[in-house]
Write an enzyme that holds these catalytic residues in place. Structure first.
Site, PDB file in Angstrom:
ATOM      1  N   PHE A  74      -1.095   6.646  -2.027  1.00 20.94           N
ATOM      2  CA  PHE A  74      -2.408   6.993  -2.543  1.00 20.94           C
ATOM      3  C   PHE A  74      -3.340   5.806  -2.702  1.00 20.94           C
ATOM      4  CE2 PHE A  74      -0.102  10.825  -3.858  1.00 20.94           C
ATOM      5  CZ  PHE A  74      -0.941  11.744  -3.261  1.00 20.94           C
ATOM      6  N   GLY A  75      -2.972   4.658  -2.180  1.00 11.55           N
ATOM      7  CA  GLY A  75      -3.883   3.544  -2.300  1.00 11.55           C
ATOM      8  C   GLY A  75      -3.204   2.213  -2.063  1.00 11.55           C
TER       9      GLY A  75
ATOM     10  N   ASP B 217       9.761  11.056  -6.714  1.00 13.48           N
ATOM     11  CA  ASP B 217       9.607  10.118  -5.599  1.00 13.48           C
ATOM     12  C   ASP B 217      10.439   8.858  -5.814  1.00 13.48           C
ATOM     13  OD1 ASP B 217       8.688   9.456  -3.116  1.00 13.48           O
ATOM     14  OD2 ASP B 217       6.698   8.820  -3.744  1.00 13.48           O
TER      15      ASP B 217
ATOM     16  N   SER C  76       0.856  -1.173   0.000  1.00  8.80           N
ATOM     17  CA  SER C  76       0.000   0.000   0.000  1.00  8.80           C
ATOM     18  C   SER C  76       0.895   1.227   0.000  1.00  8.80           C
ATOM     19  CB  SER C  76      -0.940  -0.018   1.198  1.00  8.80           C
ATOM     20  OG  SER C  76      -0.225  -0.311   2.360  1.00  8.80           O
ATOM     21  N   GLY C  77       0.576   2.133  -0.898  1.00  8.84           N
ATOM     22  CA  GLY C  77       1.414   3.316  -1.058  1.00  8.84           C
ATOM     23  C   GLY C  77       0.696   4.534  -0.557  1.00  8.84           C
TER      24      GLY C  77
END
Ligand SMILES: *[C@@H]1O[C@H](CO)[C@@H](O)[C@H](O)[C@H]1NC(C)=O
Ligand SMILES: *[C@@H]1O[C@H](CO)[C@@H](O)[C@H](O)[C@H]1NC(C)=O
Ligand SMILES: *[C@@H]1O[C@H](CO)[C@@H](O)[C@H](O)[C@H]1NC(C)=O
Length: 971
Positions: free
Chosen positions: A653-654, A777, A650-651
């Site tokens: 944004f989701g 990133d 899981s990052g």
């Protein structure tokens, strides 16, 4: 509420105004003894600060509790010298969200407030004006709005004021001229309007002034040009007019970075600039400058970037480009952009002696005639040659084929003649080749089939004849367009056309092709436009009338009846130069037109991608809304209803799930965006934009995107990627014990290959996309490994197109105010209002490289004592103690064995010989030193000291080669 001592306190402060800080605090010390509640006031202010924080993803504020003295809370420093009062509030890059409490004004002894890169919003409280000791205030990269806090005018000890990348409005205050200690000021990327106050010129200690990206009007006050200490001054992207002062080079003798691109400046380029011998970056693109450039411009020998693109420079006459001769002295020159001007004359032979570091050479859309000197083949680092839209003649030199790093070659819209050199087939990295609208003759060289990275091949409107070589039509990398229209090509279309599985646009019209259109064309599943004549196939993609546009091809016939083309009779040919005429009228900056196209396609991204997804689902033949729902169902099914078992990460944004597509059974990774997270939607769009336009072996490939509603009627967005069976680099470098992960460690050569892969991906993004892209990133969890441990860079949610670099688009609306990165990997200049830059990515890459070979995270506080980061940790060990800091598993015997195994194929069996191995170990040490030096250079604080990524790649390859030799010698 007034404290009895308040009056004597302010009196004392008045008396002391102007005294040095240390002196002030020492004297204050005795005054404080009379205010026993000082530390209680601090505590209260901090508690109030915490109460206003509503987002805290890293739980930073949990350390701010009653069980710990507030002086030991994260981000807080107290000083004995101030009787235990708080002096530093340093909460950078913690993604804290909320408003800033006015109680901050009660932290009387603050000298440093650093809120860099968080998500604070609302107005910056006026109470900041009570912080009379404040020296350092940095709230860049937040979302503060409203106008600038006027009470800040009381903080006369301020040295650093960084307010870049917020949502500030109003004008730049005139009182700033009273803050006489100011050395660095950043107001970049805000909404400031009005004039630049001439009072800024009173700041006689100013070294850095960033006004980039606002709506400032009027002229740059001449007083600013008199601040001789300035070394960094940029006012790019405003609405400023006026001229550059004639004596600017004498009044700014220390200037290193001087940029005012994208304004309305007029007048000439002052010859006095030649006196500013420290200049490294000079960028006044996109203005209305006239006249010529000084003949001996090359005395500015430190120049790395020289850009006067898109002005009105030059007379159109013969010796316009004579200044180019002097640029041979600029041995560090990397970027030369002089396109879209009025330069006449010829390209001098001296370009052969330009800096070997030159990677961008753009003189497009001028009035240059003559030929391209063959010496251009010496410039081994060239990645972009832009000479389109000139009057160049004769044949193109074979020597171009020597440019092993060339990725973009624009020679279109000139008067070149002769054959297309077959040596161009040696350009193994080339992605875009534009040769259209010339007088090239002969056949298309079959060697172009070797350009295995080619995305665009544009050959239209020449005099090419013969057949299309099967090697070229079968070039499966072609993905954007392949256009050979308006030539004299003949023969039949080879069946190899079926290999163009990724191609979006194929233009073959206005030639002498004969025979049938091969039905294998139906395998080109990405085709969106096709221009040709003759019978339309009826199979494959041609089955569905809505999935392909054949509009405007009036001579087509046949096909499925829904296409409404007439049945085929005998074909007649009637030449029309319409396309040529239209093309040459709009030919001006073709590059810019292409960017426009790219942008357009970006904004339309969601539609075509979803549409393509639709094609893959044969059942979905009904209306739109239903299709999206089916996609959602398909995704739900393929991930087992988003089951925890399939959750692979899981990052920000989701969440990412593993799934198996029902169609062909291929395994995919599905990234489902958490739309509750602020910015997630925006991130989705950004990621789609980026992924839409790029393709590279080392970038994670997108299969499709889904945007619709879930079964509950909520918005649902997901991206489907190819699945990477070996997980992320993060999993390998820092395995988590209790989760099932890699037990095997990466070997030296595996790590080196991964480092090279990531560098190649970055080089592609930075230099070879139509518009440079900054990833923003880079970190191990965004580096994914396939079956063969080839690295693929993923997660483009934060990526930014760098319009400023290459075009005239206003970045204002495009650079998102939510610029972020990940702690430990964010370059320091982003904090000073620095915009996202390729050198920012290089910084993150440097940190990553150090992490790969030390095995330590940049955020590992235990490993790096005393606030030292990984960069200093490594720098201190270089060069003699390097084996102390490399990942221990890399220096162990066993690792050597494994690596030997890996080289077995190449070097046959290995016999152990301890003596040779010992010397090999010494050589290994050299490899480690080189690697750490590269990492340290990339992660240097000043961006200008960072190693260009192209150089990084060359050096890493050199290390790989010498490593192979070590292995040879060990046989
Ligand atoms: C404030 O300082 C006094 C005297 O040094 C000390 O006794 C007290 O515990 C301190 N209070 C806090 C909240 O640190
Ligand atoms: C601190 O600041 C706030 C707001 O500026 C104020 O209301 C409060 O009374 C001040 N004093 C103390 C001791 O907290
Ligand atoms: C910026 O400020 C304006 C008002 O000045 C507001 O409408 C807008 O929503 C703000 N933008 C962001 C991203 O907060």
């Amino acid at each position: 509420m007034n404290h009895p001592c308040a009056n004597s306190k302010s009196l004392l402060l008045q008396v002391l105004n102007g005294c040095l800080l240390l002196c002030m605090i020492l004297i204050k010390d005795s005054a404080i003894a009379a205010i026993p509640t000082g530390n209680e006031t601090d505590l209260q202010a901090l508690v109030h600060f915490k109460s206003k924080i509503v987002e805290d993803p890293f739980n930073t504020m949990s350390s701010w509790n009653g069980s710990i003295n507030h002086c030991n809370w994260i981000g807080i420093t107290c000083s004995n010298i101030s009787n235990g009062r708080v002096t530093h509030l340093s909460l950078e890059q913690l993604r804290l969200g909320g408003t800033l409490t006015p109680f901050i004004g009660n932290l009387t002894f603050l000298t440093t407030v650093n809120l860099l890169n968080n998500s604070f919003h609302g107005e910056f409280p006026q109470e900041v004006g009570r912080l009379l000791y404040l020296q350092y205030l940095n709230f860049s990269i937040n979302n503060f709005g409203g106008s600038f806090p006027s009470n800040l005018s009381h903080c006369t000890n301020l040295r650093v004021l960084a307010a870049g990348l917020n949502n500030l409005t109003g004008t730049i205050p005139t009182w700033i001229g009273n803050l006489s200690s100011l050395s660095r000021v950043s107001f970049g990327l805000n909404n400031f309007i009005g004039r630049i106050p001439h009072e800024v010129g009173l700041l006689s200690s100013l070294t850095s002034l960033v006004l980039y990206g606002n709506y400032l009007t009027g002229t740059v006050p001449s007083s600013i040009y008199n601040i001789s200490s300035l070394y960094y001054f940029t006012f790019t992207q405003n609405h400023l007019h006026g001229t550059l002062p004639a004596d600017v080079g004498f009044t700014l003798p220390n200037i290193q970075v001087f940029a005012g691109a994208v304004n309305n400046l007029t007048g000439s380029v002052p010859a006095s600039l030649l006196n500013a011998s420290k200049l490294e970056i000079l960028d006044f693109s996109l203005n209305g400058l006239t006249g010529t450039l000084p003949k001996n411009l090359g005395v500015l020998y430190r120049l790395t970037r020289l850009s006067f693109e898109h002005n009105r420079l030059g007379t159109g006459k013969t010796d316009d480009l004579s200044f180019l001769d002097s640029l041979v002295n600029c041995t560090a020159l990397q970027v030369l952009r002089l396109g879209v001007n009025n330069f006449g004359g010829v390209l001098p032979k001296s370009i052969a002696n330009f800096s070997s570091q030159l990677h961008t050479f753009a003189l497009n859309s001028n009035r240059i005639h003559g030929n391209i000197p063959a010496g251009i083949g010496n410039l081994a680092n060239l990645a972009l040659i832009g000479l389109e839209g000139n009057e160049l003649t004769s044949s193109v030199p074979d020597a171009l084929g020597r440019l092993q790093n060339l990725q973009l070659l624009y020679l279109n819209v000139n008067k070149f003649s002769g054959r297309i050199p077959s040596s161009l087939g040696n350009l193994s990295l080339i992605t875009k080749l534009f040769l259209e609208e010339n007088n090239f003759e002969g056949s298309i060289p079959s060697s172009l089939g070797n350009c295995q990275k080619l995305l665009v091949l544009s050959l239209y409107s020449n005099k090419l004849s013969g057949t299309i070589p099967t090697e070229v039509i079968g070039l499966s990398s072609l993905a954007i367009y392949f256009d050979v229209s308006y030539n004299a090509l003949s023969g039949t279309l080879p069946v190899e056309v079926s290999k163009l599985r990724n191609l979006a646009e194929l233009v073959l019209s206005e030639n002498n092709f004969s025979g049938v259109i091969p039905s294998s064309l139906g395998s080109c599943i990405s085709l969106e436009k096709l221009h040709l004549q003759g019978e339309i196939p009826k199979n494959g993609i041609f089955k569905n009338a809505t999935s392909i546009s054949l509009y405007g091809n009036i001579k087509l016939c046949g096909g499925v009846s829904e296409l409404n083309f007439p049945p085929c009779t005998i074909r007649k040919r009637k030449a029309s130069r319409l396309r040529k005429l239209v093309a040459s009228k709009v030919a001006i900056p073709i590059a810019i037109a292409l960017i426009l196209l790219l942008l357009l396609s970006c904004f339309l991204t969601l539609f075509p991608i979803v549409k393509r997804a639709k094609r893959k689902t044969p059942t979905s033949t009904t209306g739109n809304a239903l299709d999206l729902e089916i996609s959602y169902s398909e995704i739900t099914k393929c991930t087992g209803g988003f089951s925890q078992d399939n959750l692979i990460g899981s990052g920000s944004f989701g969440s990412v799930y593993k799934g198996t597509l029902s169609g062909d059974g291929s395994i995919v990774a599905v990234k489902v965006l958490n739309l509750q997270q602020r910015g997630a939607s925006r991130s989705f769009i950004d990621e789609c934009h980026v992924l839409r336009s790029i393709r590279h072996r080392n970038l994670l490939k997108i299969i499709t995107a889904i945007s619709g509603v879930d079964h509950q009627g909520n918005d649902f967005k997901a991206l489907v990627f190819e699945y990477m069976p070996n997980g992320s680099l993060e999993d390998w470098l820092h395995p988590v014990n209790n989760v099932q992960t890699q037990t095997k460690k990466l070997t030296f050569i595996q790590r080196l290959n991964i480092a090279i892969d990531v560098a190649c991906a970055l080089e592609y993004l930075h230099h070879f996309c139509e518009t440079p892209i900054v990833h923003c990133d880079i970190k191990p969890s965004n580096v994914l490994l396939d079956n063969d441990l080839v690295a693929h860079v993923g997660d483009f949610g934060l990526a930014t197109f760098l319009f400023e670099e290459s075009s005239k688009f206003s970045t204002q609306s495009v650079i998102s105010a939510s610029l972020r990165g990940s702690i430990g990997y964010i370059p320091p200049e982003y904090g000073m209002g620095g915009k996202p830059s390729t050198l920012g990515d290089v910084y993150s890459y440097g940190i990553l490289l150090l992490e790969i070979f030390t095995g330590k995270r940049p955020t590992d506080e235990e490993a790096f004592e005393g606030g030292m980061g990984i960069h200093q940790f490594v720098a201190m060990a270089l060069p003699n103690r390097v084996t102390d800091i490399v990942d221990p598993s890399l220096v162990s015997e066993q690792d050597f064995d494994e690596e030997n195994q890996e080289f077995e194929d190449e070097e046959k069996a290995i016999r152990k010989n301890y003596e040779i191995e010992a010397s090999a170990k010494g050589l290994m040490e050299d490899c480690f030193v080189s690697l750490m030096e590269i990492g340290a250079s990339c992660s240097a604080n000043p961006p200008s000291e960072r190693m260009p990524i192209t150089v990084v790649i060359n050096k890493l390859h050199a290390i790989k080669n010498s490593f192979k030799k070590i292995k040879h010698s060990a046989i």
